[in-house]
Design a protein around this motif. Structure first.
Motif, mmCIF file in Angstrom:
data_model
loop_
_atom_site.group_PDB
_atom_site.id
_atom_site.type_symbol
_atom_site.label_atom_id
_atom_site.label_comp_id
_atom_site.label_asym_id
_atom_site.label_seq_id
_atom_site.Cartn_x
_atom_site.Cartn_y
_atom_site.Cartn_z
ATOM 1 N N GLY A 257 0.762 -1.250 0.000
ATOM 2 C CA GLY A 257 0.000 0.000 0.000
ATOM 3 C C GLY A 257 0.783 1.284 0.000
ATOM 4 N N GLY A 258 2.081 1.260 0.131
ATOM 5 C CA GLY A 258 2.794 2.524 0.109
ATOM 6 C C GLY A 258 3.624 2.751 1.348
ATOM 7 N N LYS A 259 4.254 3.925 1.388
ATOM 8 C CA LYS A 259 5.300 4.159 2.380
ATOM 9 C C LYS A 259 5.047 5.359 3.269
ATOM 10 C CE LYS A 259 9.034 1.665 0.192
ATOM 11 N NZ LYS A 259 10.443 1.636 -0.126
ATOM 12 N N VAL A 260 3.779 5.644 3.550
ATOM 13 C CA VAL A 260 3.482 6.736 4.476
ATOM 14 C C VAL A 260 3.153 6.134 5.841
ATOM 15 C CG1 VAL A 260 2.082 8.780 4.914
ATOM 16 C CG2 VAL A 260 2.602 8.111 2.548
ATOM 17 N N VAL A 261 3.954 6.497 6.834
ATOM 18 C CA VAL A 261 3.825 5.905 8.167
ATOM 19 C C VAL A 261 3.290 6.944 9.149
ATOM 20 C CG1 VAL A 261 5.089 4.867 10.093
ATOM 21 C CG2 VAL A 261 5.710 4.284 7.738
ATOM 22 N N GLY A 262 2.217 6.604 9.824
ATOM 23 C CA GLY A 262 1.655 7.484 10.849
ATOM 24 C C GLY A 262 2.183 7.108 12.224
ATOM 25 N N VAL A 263 2.518 8.132 13.013
ATOM 26 C CA VAL A 263 3.002 7.885 14.367
ATOM 27 C C VAL A 263 2.121 8.661 15.352
ATOM 28 C CG1 VAL A 263 4.963 8.068 15.946
ATOM 29 C CG2 VAL A 263 5.360 7.586 13.516
ATOM 30 N N PRO A 264 1.433 7.957 16.253
ATOM 31 C CA PRO A 264 0.577 8.651 17.226
ATOM 32 C C PRO A 264 1.404 9.193 18.385
ATOM 33 C CG PRO A 264 0.361 6.276 17.497
ATOM 34 C CD PRO A 264 1.351 6.494 16.389
ATOM 35 N N ARG A 265 2.185 10.244 18.118
ATOM 36 C CA ARG A 265 3.163 10.723 19.113
ATOM 37 C C ARG A 265 2.513 11.151 20.422
ATOM 38 N NH1 ARG A 265 6.802 12.065 14.950
ATOM 39 N NH2 ARG A 265 8.618 10.726 15.170
ATOM 40 N N GLY A 266 1.302 11.721 20.315
ATOM 41 C CA GLY A 266 0.607 12.159 21.522
ATOM 42 C C GLY A 266 0.394 11.000 22.486
ATOM 43 N N PHE A 267 0.068 9.847 21.923
ATOM 44 C CA PHE A 267 -0.194 8.648 22.707
ATOM 45 C C PHE A 267 1.102 8.053 23.270
ATOM 46 C CE2 PHE A 267 -1.181 3.907 22.466
ATOM 47 C CZ PHE A 267 -1.860 3.889 23.678
ATOM 48 N N LEU A 268 2.214 8.269 22.561
ATOM 49 C CA LEU A 268 3.486 7.663 22.976
ATOM 50 C C LEU A 268 4.217 8.518 24.008
ATOM 51 C CD1 LEU A 268 4.892 6.521 19.495
ATOM 52 C CD2 LEU A 268 3.540 5.198 21.101
ATOM 53 N N ARG A 269 3.691 9.749 24.226
ATOM 54 C CA ARG A 269 4.426 10.710 25.040
ATOM 55 C C ARG A 269 4.684 10.211 26.465
ATOM 56 N NH1 ARG A 269 1.955 15.468 23.044
ATOM 57 N NH2 ARG A 269 3.238 15.088 21.214
ATOM 58 N N ASN A 270 3.710 9.525 27.032
ATOM 59 C CA ASN A 270 3.876 9.094 28.422
ATOM 60 C C ASN A 270 4.036 7.579 28.537
ATOM 61 O OD1 ASN A 270 3.488 11.731 29.524
ATOM 62 N ND2 ASN A 270 1.310 11.480 29.027
ATOM 63 N N GLY A 271 4.852 7.171 29.471
ATOM 64 C CA GLY A 271 4.904 5.753 29.819
ATOM 65 C C GLY A 271 5.884 4.904 29.031
ATOM 66 N N VAL A 272 6.521 5.473 27.983
ATOM 67 C CA VAL A 272 7.493 4.686 27.234
ATOM 68 C C VAL A 272 8.897 5.005 27.769
ATOM 69 C CG1 VAL A 272 8.394 4.098 24.953
ATOM 70 C CG2 VAL A 272 6.040 4.876 25.189
#
Lengths: 94, 469
Positions: B248-263
């Motif tokens: 399907g292609g090479k555009v990757v979405g990153v949910p940075r808001g969700f990753l901000r805490n706890g990682v």
């Protein structure tokens, strides 16, 4: 607040013997998990109920297997058997 | 034989070139198991008929027959039925239960000529993230024996990581293939719901469960998936006529808001480095919002126990499984279930009973079902802008055995994986290097999520992640 008495009631419903000594801890665990999952009540959005992509698929009765073909294997697993029947305790009192 | 660097793909080529025989290959793995599994403890049982299957594979080779899995030794999670063998789901309840038929995935692998080395450890009834809930002891992480292998498919992940099998089958209800893969440094793939038959898989949450492979490479994962996928009349939720999308292609979405805490910081650094490296090989990285994803773990811990309490009601100590004698028939049930189920299983059954009971049903199960749909819509919306979504597979590396005594802290390890089970979308965990922890370098996984039936994008993206490391 989940009480040890509620745990006892749930264990009756679920037909699992839970020793009295474990009820307090289980009540605390269930309480804290319910506290966590309770956040879903704050989610608002379009709650459209619609039929999913996955549907129950029915088939016509047919293609019976040969009688007795699986009997031995299944009977082998029974907790107590007599003449290919599962033996259970009597539930009706005279 | 250099089993450490062998993959399914390379072993299969070597078998075809007669570099070694299928019997020699299986013997090498049996030797590895004998030498190393007393430390790792991935296997609950090694099958004595493995060599017989390997001999049959050699006969097939000699006749000029070929399949990419012919003669390939695999480990099978203990909740997948293999006719005539015990399938215990790592529970006292089924300790002596002998499967009366082959799961569909097993009969498909058999047709390809795969060799089953044995059954591997898991959390009891797949409930857990560490195999600490197994009734038969914990499987250790081959990278650090003081740490967990992850779970619930911990035995499968550890077996592949320690070269005790060339590949393995696991089952993924909330991350049970991907999380242990991340902890053990192997590839773990959860296919689109409905693409792989669940017939013969001991059920946990039937709307969430999906069998998936654990392998050393993405290519190997694809080989196993191709063998086990497909419609099955024995599983009415299996897709009749799935149409897989091309890459399907090479555009990757990153949910940075969700990753901000706890990682963990180091995990996040590895993740960002992998993204940059993908960018330099032609990918576009976009920030996306998944507004309700924060609720996914909560939704999961309502729906899964609800389905589990229903599924596990079949274990009554009568027709199969552990039987404990009580004073009456109802006491037989209660005693058998009380003695057969471990602590976590009892906890989830009671929780499931609670959320399904009248008076609480609407607030919990009913609401969770609605929010599940909302979360799915969030993902579908995001996939209008991107082809893949990326997150770390887990917020941290493998934890120390016994460290997570509180059930909720264990549940939080599933935070990035559960959404794919709620939405039914495919996802894959690929090793993205290691992170120093406790004086060791511990592996950590990169997760790609794709829309339904876009497995091709996952495999292509996954291979690019492999190339970037």
């Amino acid at each position: 607040m989940i009480t040890p008495e509620e745990i006892e009631k749930l264990s009756e419903l679920a037909r699992i013997k839970v020793p009295e000594s474990e009820r307090e801890k289980l009540a605390n665990d269930v309480e804290s998990i319910l506290g966590y999952v309770g956040v879903i009540s704050s989610i608002v959005g379009e709650e459209v109920v619609e039929a999913g992509e996955h549907r129950n698929i029915m088939r016509e009765d047919g293609e019976p297997h040969k009688a007795g073909m699986y009997t031995d294997r299944l009977v082998d697993q029974l907790s107590k058997q007599d003449d290919n029947s599962l033996v259970v305790k009597k539930i009706i009192e005279q | 034989m250099d089993t450490e660097n062998l993959t399914i793909k390379s072993a299969s080529e070597a078998l075809r070139n007669k570099d070694f025989s299928a019997v020699e290959l299986t013997e090498s793995y049996l030797k590895n198991i004998e030498a190393n599994d007393k430390d790792v403890r991935a296997y609950l049982e090694v099958f004595d008929d493995a060599i017989t299957s390997a001999k049959e594979a050699d006969v097939s080779f000699s006749k000029g027959e070929y399949s990419p899995l012919l003669g390939i030794p695999l480990a099978i999670k203990d909740n997948i039925l293999i006719k005539g063998h015990i399938a215990s789901a790592a529970s006292k309840m089924l300790e002596n239960y002998k499967a009366t038929y082959d799961a569909t995935v097993i009969s498909r692998l058999r047709k390809e000529g795969a060799v089953f080395l044995g059954r591997v450890n898991m959390d009891e009834f797949a409930m857990g993230g560490s195999t600490e809930n197994s009734a038969f002891g914990v499987t250790k992480n081959p990278h650090d024996l003081s740490r967990v292998s992850g779970g619930s498919s911990g035995g499968s992940a550890a077996a592949v990581a320690a070269s005790l099998a060339l590949g393995a089958l696991g089952s993924d209800t909330g991350g049970s293939v991907r999380q242990p893969a991340s902890y053990c440094g192997v590839v773990g793939f959860k296919p689109t719901y409905g693409t792989v038959s669940r017939n013969g898989l001991i059920a946990l949450g039937s709307s969430l469960d999906q069998i998936g492979p654990l392998t050393k490479t993405v290519e190997d994962s694809e080989i196993i998936f191709d063998a086990i996928k497909g419609a099955d009349k024995m599983d009415s939720t299996s897709l009749r006529d799935p149409v897989y999308s091309p890459n399907g292609g090479k555009v990757v979405g990153v949910p940075r808001g969700f990753l901000r805490n706890g990682v963990d910081n180091e995990v996040m650094e590895n993740f960002e480095r992998t993204l940059r490296s993908l960018e330099s090989s032609g990918y576009t990285i976009k920030e996306i919002e998944l507004p309700n994803i924060k609720a996914s773990l909560a939704v999961y811990y309502i729906i899964m126990p609800a389905e589990a309490s229903t599924n596990l009601s079949r274990f009554d100590g009568m027709r199969y499984g552990l039987h404990v004698n009580g004073a009456s028939l109802i006491d037989d049930y209660k005693e058998s279930r009380g003695a057969g189920f471990g602590e976590e299983v009892r906890r989830r059954i009671l929780l499931g009973t609670y959320v399904l009971s009248s008076g609480y049903y609407d607030a919990y199960y009913g609401k969770a079902t609605a929010v599940r749909k909302i979360i799915t819509n969030d993902f579908l919306e995001a996939f209008k802008r991107v082809d893949l979504i990326a997150t770390p597979t887990t917020p941290s590396t493998a934890f120390v055995i016994g460290e997570k005594a509180d059930p909720l802290s264990m549940y939080l390890e599933d935070i990035f994986t559960v959404s794919s089970n709620l939405t039914g979308m495919p996802s894959i965990s690929i090793p993205m290097g290691t992170v120093p922890n406790g004086g060791r370098d511990l592996p950590i996984g990169f997760q790609f999520i794709a829309p339904h039936l876009h497995e091709k994008s996952l495999f292509e993206g996954g291979k690019d992640v492999e190339a970037s490391i």
